[in-house]
Write a protein that holds these residues in place. Structure first.
Motif, PDB file in Angstrom:
ATOM      1  N   VAL A 144       0.845  -1.191   0.000  1.00 50.63           N
ATOM      2  CA  VAL A 144       0.000   0.000   0.000  1.00 50.63           C
ATOM      3  C   VAL A 144       0.888   1.251   0.000  1.00 50.63           C
ATOM      4  O   VAL A 144       1.842   1.334   0.771  1.00 50.63           O
ATOM      5  CB  VAL A 144      -0.922   0.027   1.251  1.00 50.63           C
ATOM      6  N   ILE A 145       0.576   2.169  -0.887  1.00 48.26           N
ATOM      7  CA  ILE A 145       1.250   3.475  -0.883  1.00 48.26           C
ATOM      8  C   ILE A 145       0.190   4.529  -0.595  1.00 48.26           C
ATOM      9  O   ILE A 145      -0.832   4.590  -1.278  1.00 48.26           O
ATOM     10  CB  ILE A 145       1.945   3.750  -2.240  1.00 48.26           C
ATOM     11  N   VAL A 146       0.412   5.317   0.453  1.00 45.98           N
ATOM     12  CA  VAL A 146      -0.576   6.322   0.868  1.00 45.98           C
ATOM     13  C   VAL A 146      -0.063   7.720   0.547  1.00 45.98           C
ATOM     14  O   VAL A 146       1.106   8.033   0.798  1.00 45.98           O
ATOM     15  CB  VAL A 146      -0.854   6.228   2.390  1.00 45.98           C
ATOM     16  N   MET A 147      -0.948   8.536  -0.018  1.00 45.78           N
ATOM     17  CA  MET A 147      -0.654   9.960  -0.191  1.00 45.78           C
ATOM     18  C   MET A 147      -1.830  10.737   0.373  1.00 45.78           C
ATOM     19  O   MET A 147      -2.838  10.924  -0.316  1.00 45.78           O
ATOM     20  CB  MET A 147      -0.465  10.295  -1.667  1.00 45.78           C
ATOM     21  N   ASP A 148      -1.725  11.137   1.626  1.00 47.78           N
ATOM     22  CA  ASP A 148      -2.810  11.879   2.269  1.00 47.78           C
ATOM     23  C   ASP A 148      -2.519  13.370   2.130  1.00 47.78           C
ATOM     24  O   ASP A 148      -1.643  13.897   2.801  1.00 47.78           O
ATOM     25  CB  ASP A 148      -2.907  11.469   3.744  1.00 47.78           C
ATOM     26  N   ASN A 149      -3.245  14.034   1.258  1.00 49.03           N
ATOM     27  CA  ASN A 149      -3.032  15.456   0.987  1.00 49.03           C
ATOM     28  C   ASN A 149      -1.576  15.745   0.612  1.00 49.03           C
ATOM     29  O   ASN A 149      -0.926  16.622   1.176  1.00 49.03           O
ATOM     30  CB  ASN A 149      -3.490  16.304   2.187  1.00 49.03           C
ATOM     31  N   THR A 150      -1.106  14.978  -0.328  1.00 44.97           N
ATOM     32  CA  THR A 150       0.282  15.084  -0.786  1.00 44.97           C
ATOM     33  C   THR A 150       0.377  15.359  -2.281  1.00 44.97           C
ATOM     34  O   THR A 150       1.172  16.204  -2.718  1.00 44.97           O
ATOM     35  CB  THR A 150       1.032  13.752  -0.479  1.00 44.97           C
ATOM     36  N   LEU A 151      -0.436  14.667  -3.055  1.00 48.48           N
ATOM     37  CA  LEU A 151      -0.321  14.730  -4.526  1.00 48.48           C
ATOM     38  C   LEU A 151      -0.412  16.161  -5.049  1.00 48.48           C
ATOM     39  O   LEU A 151       0.248  16.519  -6.023  1.00 48.48           O
ATOM     40  CB  LEU A 151      -1.423  13.864  -5.156  1.00 48.48           C
TER      41      LEU A 151
END
Ligand code: ZN
Length: 299
Positions: A144-151
């Motif tokens: 799993v790769i998470v981008m929470d308010n990052t992209l």
């Protein structure tokens, strides 16, 4: 300056300036419904993030907010990966999300370009690196790769997604959470609105259709949902920031200012943040603040 071609659909004849400021322009592409920033003045992003994220995180501020937020992300991910696996948090900041997953049996790594945040996360024993999506070279792949308010912070989200895809296990998922620009615009009600827009931090502003197009362009299969309660705090914050506080002073307050001014700014920001965070727990019944995408590699 002229408008660059849209990075998503490459159109240049269907774009218009949405917001103009002395140091940047926010452009709207009518073809793909993407908003993005064109920079006029150079800003050192690493220095800017070290200014915003101080050496130590505030102790208890918004603790419940973050816990609930991370819990919601965990619950979104669980149906797609029932057993604890390996996780990469892109834009991990102080490592709060990593800690939550580790406490539930996951192995987690994190990357961020903010040195202050990474040093603090490492003090807690977390496996964190000062790296970008493009520069990070881990030993193995991630479930799993998470981008929470990052992209929305990336200089080139499409390029970054291709890099991250290389770090993803074959049946892994990329979890993306970004502000929904259509929600912000809905509440702003007028143009030339800076409210929830964060110049130099947010270089892209996604609508649901633009995010879908971006993920498709990265050869990812994605489902996207609307999520996040709009609160009284959000609306007030949008209004005040655009009307009074930051519209013309954003640059001066945040970047390249004296130490004393900076101290005063952080104090005011703290007081302001406390008021907004109280109102932030008062939902107004609209659930479209953010877009949540779960993306998988195309087979
Ligand atoms: Zn476009």
């Amino acid at each position: 300056m002229g408008i660059n071609n849209c990075i998503l659909c490459n159109s240049n004849n269907n774009t218009e300036i949405y917001i103009q400021h002395r140091d940047f322009e926010i452009v709207y592409c009518k073809t793909c419904n993407l908003y993005y920033q064109q920079t006029v003045k150079h800003v050192d992003l690493e220095e800017m993030y070290n200014n915003i994220y101080q050496a130590k995180p505030p102790d208890t501020k918004n603790k419940r907010y973050w816990k609930n937020r991370i819990k919601a992300i965990y619950e979104d991910i669980c149906p797609h990966h029932k057993q604890p696996g390996t996780l990469l948090d892109v834009g991990c900041s102080y490592g709060l999300l990593m800690e939550y997953f580790i406490s539930r049996g996951w192995r987690a790594a994190g990357i961020d370009i903010c040195e202050n945040a990474i040093l603090h996360a490492r003090e807690k024993g977390l496996n964190c690196h000062i790296a970008t999506a493009e520069s990070f070279r881990p030993d193995g792949k991630f479930d799993v790769i998470v981008m929470d308010n990052t992209l929305e912070h990336f200089k080139n989200p499409l390029k970054s997604l291709f890099s991250l895809k290389d770090l993803l296990a074959q049946d892994g998922i990329i979890y993306i959470r970004v502000p929904n620009v259509e929600s912000v615009i809905l509440f702003s009600g007028f143009r030339n609105f800076l409210g929830n827009m964060k110049p130099f931090e947010h270089l892209f502003y996604f609508s649901k259709s633009a995010l879908a197009l971006l993920l498709h362009a990265a050869n990812l299969n994605a489902s996207i949902k609307l999520d996040g309660n709009v609160s009284l705090g959000n609306i007030l914050n949008c209004y005040l920031r655009s009307k009074l506080v930051l519209k013309d002073y954003w640059q001066d307050l945040n970047y390249g200012i004296s130490a004393n001014k900076k101290k005063l700014y952080f104090l005011l920001k703290h007081i302001y943040g406390e008021i907004i965070s109280v109102l932030g727990s008062m939902p107004v019944g609209v659930r479209n603040k953010e877009l949540v995408a779960i993306a998988k590699k195309q087979i």
